[in-house]
Design a protein around this motif. Structure first.
Motif, PDB file in Angstrom:
ATOM      1  N   LEU A  48      -1.901   5.498  -0.065  1.00 19.59           N
ATOM      2  CA  LEU A  48      -0.914   6.137  -0.939  1.00 19.59           C
ATOM      3  C   LEU A  48      -1.193   5.807  -2.405  1.00 19.59           C
ATOM      4  O   LEU A  48      -1.144   6.682  -3.265  1.00 19.59           O
ATOM      5  N   GLU A  49      -1.509   4.546  -2.680  1.00 20.29           N
ATOM      6  CA  GLU A  49      -1.750   4.129  -4.060  1.00 20.29           C
ATOM      7  C   GLU A  49      -2.998   4.773  -4.647  1.00 20.29           C
ATOM      8  O   GLU A  49      -3.050   5.099  -5.827  1.00 20.29           O
ATOM      9  N   GLU A  50      -3.998   4.926  -3.798  1.00 19.68           N
ATOM     10  CA  GLU A  50      -5.269   5.469  -4.280  1.00 19.68           C
ATOM     11  C   GLU A  50      -5.293   6.987  -4.183  1.00 19.68           C
ATOM     12  O   GLU A  50      -6.346   7.608  -4.350  1.00 19.68           O
ATOM     13  N   GLU A  51      -4.142   7.567  -3.839  1.00 18.12           N
ATOM     14  CA  GLU A  51      -4.054   9.012  -3.722  1.00 18.12           C
ATOM     15  C   GLU A  51      -5.129   9.572  -2.807  1.00 18.12           C
ATOM     16  O   GLU A  51      -5.793  10.574  -3.107  1.00 18.12           O
ATOM     17  N   ALA A  52      -5.274   8.901  -1.705  1.00 19.05           N
ATOM     18  CA  ALA A  52      -6.251   9.355  -0.717  1.00 19.05           C
ATOM     19  C   ALA A  52      -5.819  10.703  -0.171  1.00 19.05           C
ATOM     20  O   ALA A  52      -4.681  11.142  -0.348  1.00 19.05           O
ATOM     21  N   ASP A  53      -6.720  11.334   0.521  1.00 18.67           N
ATOM     22  CA  ASP A  53      -6.433  12.588   1.186  1.00 18.67           C
ATOM     23  C   ASP A  53      -5.183  12.438   2.054  1.00 18.67           C
ATOM     24  O   ASP A  53      -5.023  11.461   2.782  1.00 18.67           O
ATOM     25  N   CYS A  54      -4.323  13.421   1.980  1.00 22.14           N
ATOM     26  CA  CYS A  54      -3.057  13.376   2.713  1.00 22.14           C
ATOM     27  C   CYS A  54      -3.276  13.240   4.217  1.00 22.14           C
ATOM     28  O   CYS A  54      -2.543  12.520   4.899  1.00 22.14           O
ATOM     29  N   ALA A  55      -4.288  13.923   4.745  1.00 21.16           N
ATOM     30  CA  ALA A  55      -4.537  13.867   6.190  1.00 21.16           C
ATOM     31  C   ALA A  55      -4.943  12.459   6.614  1.00 21.16           C
ATOM     32  O   ALA A  55      -4.577  12.001   7.708  1.00 21.16           O
ATOM     33  N   VAL A  56      -5.673  11.763   5.750  1.00 20.50           N
ATOM     34  CA  VAL A  56      -6.070  10.378   6.053  1.00 20.50           C
ATOM     35  C   VAL A  56      -4.831   9.486   6.126  1.00 20.50           C
ATOM     36  O   VAL A  56      -4.668   8.680   7.056  1.00 20.50           O
ATOM     37  N   THR A  57      -3.961   9.621   5.141  1.00 18.26           N
ATOM     38  CA  THR A  57      -2.728   8.843   5.116  1.00 18.26           C
ATOM     39  C   THR A  57      -1.910   9.089   6.377  1.00 18.26           C
ATOM     40  O   THR A  57      -1.402   8.158   7.011  1.00 18.26           O
ATOM     41  N   LEU A  58      -1.819  10.350   6.730  1.00 19.69           N
ATOM     42  CA  LEU A  58      -1.061  10.752   7.918  1.00 19.69           C
ATOM     43  C   LEU A  58      -1.653  10.128   9.185  1.00 19.69           C
ATOM     44  O   LEU A  58      -0.927   9.590  10.026  1.00 19.69           O
ATOM     45  N   GLN A  59      -2.967  10.180   9.307  1.00 15.63           N
ATOM     46  CA  GLN A  59      -3.604   9.595  10.498  1.00 15.63           C
ATOM     47  C   GLN A  59      -3.390   8.087  10.564  1.00 15.63           C
ATOM     48  O   GLN A  59      -3.139   7.534  11.636  1.00 15.63           O
ATOM     49  N   ARG A  60      -3.493   7.431   9.405  1.00 12.98           N
ATOM     50  CA  ARG A  60      -3.311   5.974   9.400  1.00 12.98           C
ATOM     51  C   ARG A  60      -1.891   5.594   9.786  1.00 12.98           C
ATOM     52  O   ARG A  60      -1.674   4.638  10.511  1.00 12.98           O
ATOM     53  N   LEU A  61      -0.934   6.356   9.258  1.00 14.35           N
ATOM     54  CA  LEU A  61       0.459   6.040   9.570  1.00 14.35           C
ATOM     55  C   LEU A  61       0.752   6.338  11.041  1.00 14.35           C
ATOM     56  O   LEU A  61       1.477   5.587  11.708  1.00 14.35           O
ATOM     57  N   ALA A  62       0.164   7.409  11.547  1.00 11.84           N
ATOM     58  CA  ALA A  62       0.344   7.720  12.973  1.00 11.84           C
ATOM     59  C   ALA A  62      -0.261   6.607  13.830  1.00 11.84           C
ATOM     60  O   ALA A  62       0.284   6.253  14.879  1.00 11.84           O
ATOM     61  N   ALA A  63      -1.361   6.014  13.367  1.00 10.52           N
ATOM     62  CA  ALA A  63      -1.956   4.894  14.101  1.00 10.52           C
ATOM     63  C   ALA A  63      -1.035   3.680  14.087  1.00 10.52           C
ATOM     64  O   ALA A  63      -0.930   2.953  15.086  1.00 10.52           O
TER      65      ALA A  63
END
Lengths: 91, 91, 91, 91
Positions: B29-44
């Motif tokens: 979130l802080e590094e403004e990563a790709d939204c899909a990456v953030t979503l996958q990490r949170l789902a994990a």
């Protein structure tokens, strides 16, 4: 810039709160706290993670699928990313 | 000593791994990563929290409800604690 | 006689209501109803199934694990059955 | 014609199978079957409902949000409908 950037601060605040809740579960385990307390704290983490996940799914949907001005290919990709997450982790 | 004490190290390891996964979501979130990456990490994170919750529910059930030698009152209390968690967060 | 027998009527009423909700989803699909309506009806089925599942889990826990007078072996078996369901379908 | 119409037969087949599974739970309750059997059957219903819900969410997303040729207003409405379902029942 990702849509997350524009609204990232509230999301960062939420994930930090979750980090604090996870640390509380870790302390409960280390201090051999009552099992029911540990269970309740961990269940609270789950609730908070679910809430944030719903929030980020909603944002992704609005910014990467529904947003006016996206190309058909961008929408298709955004939809695929969402479907992958939904299929793996529930609806 | 709580039953968690006896087996706490593997559980502590799991919650620490979850803390690391939460930190990775925060970084995304802080590094403004790709939204899909953030979503996958949170789902994990969600998957990992669910797995640990199931583990602690199973332990609570075996140690605070089913365990030979508990009093009827202890079993009743252990069952109530579990039911409260299940009603609020699941199944 | 199973503990379900003693209290089965309210549970039977709930599952029949769920059967009615499922039939309403089927009708929505057959009549090509609005997709959002179908989605809401099916989501309502999920909520009702979750509620009944929680109810039956709570009863199983109280009658087949926590109940005074069960043997240690019966409690162990009741606990195993519950854990199997929880591991497969969430907490 | 709704997008569900075009592909409705497989979905109708799935909801009919779920109706059959619900009827099996009702029979288990009426015949005072073993509690663990009832629990497993109902948990199977939950799994099947979740699977169908994911399928219909994916279709809704593709047809009512991502589909080329929709107006901005249609996409916004389709997204809102999905978000409402996700917030109430999941992820």
């Amino acid at each position: 810039m990702s849509h997350l950037a524009a609204r990232k601060q509230p999301l960062i605040n939420r994930i930090r709160r979750i980090a604090g809740q996870v640390a509380a579960v870790e302390r409960a385990l280390e201090e051999e706290a009552d099992c029911a307390v540990t269970l309740q704290r961990l269940a609270a983490v789950r609730g908070a993670v679910d809430g944030l996940l719903q929030e980020i799914i909603a944002e992704h949907l609005q910014e990467h699928v529904a947003h006016p001005g996206l190309s058909d290919a961008e929408r298709a990709e955004g939809a695929e990313e969402l479907i992958a997450v939904i299929r793996r982790y529930a609806p």
